[in-house]
Design an enzyme around this catalytic site. Structure first.
Site, PDB file in Angstrom:
ATOM      1  N   GLU A  75       0.813  -1.224   0.000  1.00 45.80           N
ATOM      2  CA  GLU A  75       0.000   0.000   0.000  1.00 45.80           C
ATOM      3  C   GLU A  75       0.841   1.266   0.000  1.00 45.80           C
ATOM      4  OE1 GLU A  75      -2.907   0.522   3.176  1.00 45.80           O
ATOM      5  OE2 GLU A  75      -3.710   2.262   2.119  1.00 45.80           O
ATOM      6  N   ASP A  93      -0.471  -5.264   3.036  1.00 43.28           N
ATOM      7  CA  ASP A  93      -0.906  -4.063   3.740  1.00 43.28           C
ATOM      8  C   ASP A  93      -0.233  -4.079   5.112  1.00 43.28           C
ATOM      9  OD1 ASP A  93      -2.013  -1.882   4.838  1.00 43.28           O
ATOM     10  OD2 ASP A  93      -4.074  -2.349   4.306  1.00 43.28           O
ATOM     11  N   ILE A  95      -0.424  -2.083   7.663  1.00 43.92           N
ATOM     12  CA  ILE A  95      -1.438  -1.909   8.720  1.00 43.92           C
ATOM     13  C   ILE A  95      -2.790  -1.776   8.035  1.00 43.92           C
ATOM     14  CG2 ILE A  95      -2.300  -0.525  10.643  1.00 43.92           C
ATOM     15  CD1 ILE A  95       0.478   0.414  11.233  1.00 43.92           C
ATOM     16  N   ASP A  96      -3.657  -2.738   8.242  1.00 43.24           N
ATOM     17  CA  ASP A  96      -5.022  -2.610   7.740  1.00 43.24           C
ATOM     18  C   ASP A  96      -5.887  -2.260   8.947  1.00 43.24           C
ATOM     19  OD1 ASP A  96      -6.974  -2.678   5.703  1.00 43.24           O
ATOM     20  OD2 ASP A  96      -7.732  -4.530   6.578  1.00 43.24           O
ATOM     21  N   THR A  98      -5.796   1.436   9.753  1.00 40.92           N
ATOM     22  CA  THR A  98      -4.953   2.542  10.243  1.00 40.92           C
ATOM     23  C   THR A  98      -5.757   3.517  11.098  1.00 40.92           C
ATOM     24  OG1 THR A  98      -3.508   2.300   8.345  1.00 40.92           O
ATOM     25  CG2 THR A  98      -3.394   4.397   9.488  1.00 40.92           C
ATOM     26  N   ASP A 233      -5.740  -4.985   0.711  1.00 35.48           N
ATOM     27  CA  ASP A 233      -6.722  -5.130   1.790  1.00 35.48           C
ATOM     28  C   ASP A 233      -7.357  -6.523   1.761  1.00 35.48           C
ATOM     29  OD1 ASP A 233      -6.672  -2.384   2.784  1.00 35.48           O
ATOM     30  OD2 ASP A 233      -7.683  -1.817   0.937  1.00 35.48           O
TER      31      ASP A 233
HETATM   32  C1  IPD Z   1      -8.886   0.437   4.966  1.00 34.34           C
HETATM   33  C2  IPD Z   1      -9.648  -0.557   5.788  1.00 34.34           C
HETATM   34  C3  IPD Z   1     -11.110  -0.221   5.778  1.00 34.34           C
HETATM   35  C4  IPD Z   1     -11.662  -0.136   4.384  1.00 34.34           C
HETATM   36  C5  IPD Z   1     -10.851   0.812   3.520  1.00 34.34           C
HETATM   37  C6  IPD Z   1      -9.384   0.431   3.566  1.00 34.34           C
HETATM   38  P1  IPD Z   1      -6.372   0.937   5.662  1.00 34.34           P
HETATM   39  O1  IPD Z   1      -7.524   0.091   4.925  1.00 34.34           O
HETATM   40  O2  IPD Z   1      -9.482  -1.861   5.290  1.00 34.34           O
HETATM   41  O3  IPD Z   1     -11.829  -1.206   6.443  1.00 34.34           O
HETATM   42  O4  IPD Z   1     -12.960   0.334   4.440  1.00 34.34           O
HETATM   43  O5  IPD Z   1     -11.323   0.714   2.186  1.00 34.34           O
HETATM   44  O6  IPD Z   1      -8.652   1.352   2.805  1.00 34.34           O
HETATM   45  O7  IPD Z   1      -6.395   2.306   5.074  1.00 34.34           O
HETATM   46  O8  IPD Z   1      -6.686   0.947   7.113  1.00 34.34           O
HETATM   47  O9  IPD Z   1      -5.163   0.191   5.300  1.00 34.34           O
HETATM   48 CA    CA Z   2      -3.043   0.180   5.237  1.00 31.24          CA
END
Ligand code: IPD
Ligand code: CA
Length: 293
Positions: A75, A93, A95-96, A98, A233
């Site tokens: 990402e 990813d 950190i999913d 964030t 993700d």
């Molecule tokens: C997000 C999370 C969130 C989703 C967003 C993502 P991130 O990833 O997975 O649940 O709704 O579309 O972008 O930004 O925390 O890596």
């Molecule tokens: Ca992320």
């Protein structure tokens, strides 16, 4: 000629990804989240921290050292126009979740996937705050904390949406066609039947696509619907979900064969009636999402 797949030691890759996820987990739980300048990010709700960047750096360096011939998509280093190829590719990813990380809500994961010939093949999703590890290799089942098979309970048949718990995400896009499609669909899903709605048991929005897919794989969530998230993700969670008997299709109606980088997804847990559930859900979508088209 042997396929790329038969040349890969998927078990070794899986075990290595788990070790990397644990190392990343220590970085995440000991960090103090510091958001960085918006840069490429789209608005004030699209957060990134120094830890996202530091974890991706550690992960990409570690994976490159061990698997120098594999491609990498992450990402924090993705550039518009980068495309997933057929080569074995780590899709990461760091950190999913964030936003949760920044706010101290412990629904956060590191998501490490391997795609081969565009297909999600190995997946590791680790929540370092709860020490919950989900992992899977294509064709070999999905597991919680190494040994507990997913789903976690015998799946009841999927009846109708009016007895389902549905997970959705608002995402960080807060304007435009897709925001309208999503918010109007959410309203319809929750509304009573007298008001022309589906009257679902509950609508949930937790903030990590990877963990949401694992929730569907576990059987705790019946469905998860989103448009706007990315291959990093979903790649790892995809393997875990499908190995747990779940199904993942397009988040727009009509397409049963979504690609990992298709950016619109509908996931349904294991259980009799899966396809009918997809069709019922598609019927409630208010319009069409444009993302990924
Ligand atoms: C997000 C999370 C969130 C989703 C967003 C993502 P991130 O990833 O997975 O649940 O709704 O579309 O972008 O930004 O925390 O890596
Ligand atoms: Ca992320």
């Amino acid at each position: 000629m042997p396929s790329i797949m038969s040349d890969l030691n998927l078990q070794e890759i899986h075990d290595f990804l788990i070790a990397v996820a644990k190392k990343a987990g220590e970085m995440i739980t000991t960090a103090r989240p510091t958001t960085v300048a918006a840069g490429e990010k789209k608005n004030s709700a699209d957060l990134v921290t120094e830890t996202d960047q530091a974890v991706e750096k550690m992960v990409s360096t570690t994976l490159k050292e061990k698997y120098p011939d594999f491609a990498f998509m992450g990402e924090e280093t993705y550039k518009p126009g980068d495309r997933l190829t057929a080569a074995p590719t780590f899709i990461v990813d760091p950190i999913d979740g964030t936003t949760n990380f920044v706010h101290g809500y412990p629904y956060v994961s590191i998501s490490l996937g391997l795609a081969v010939e565009h297909k999600p093949t190995v997946g590791v999703v680790f929540n370092p705050f709860t020490q919950t590890l989900y992992s899977a290799i294509k064709g070999r089942g999905a597991f919680l904390n190494h040994t507990t098979p997913l789903p976690l309970r015998d799946p009841e048949p999927l009846r109708q949406l009016d007895s389902a718990v549905v997970c959705v995400e608002w995402g960080s896009e807060r304007t435009g066609n897709d925001y309208k499609v999503k918010s109007e669909t959410f309203r319809k899903l929750c509304a009573s039947k007298e008001d022309g709605g589906a009257m679902v048991h509950g609508l949930r929005s937790f903030g990590s696509a990877a963990l949401n897919l694992c929730g569907v794989a576990s059987g705790a969530l019946d469905l998860y619907w989103e448009g706007g998230c990315w291959a990093w993700d979903v790649c790892a969670g995809w393997v875990i979900l499908t190995e747990a008997g779940g199904l993942i299709v397009d988040g727009n109606p009509g397409n049963w064969e979504q690609s990992v980088d298709g950016r619109r997804y509908l996931a349904v847990r294991k259980g009799e009636g899966q396809k009918a559930m997809v069709e019922e859900f598609w019927g409630w979508i208010q319009g069409k999402m444009e993302v990924g088209i």
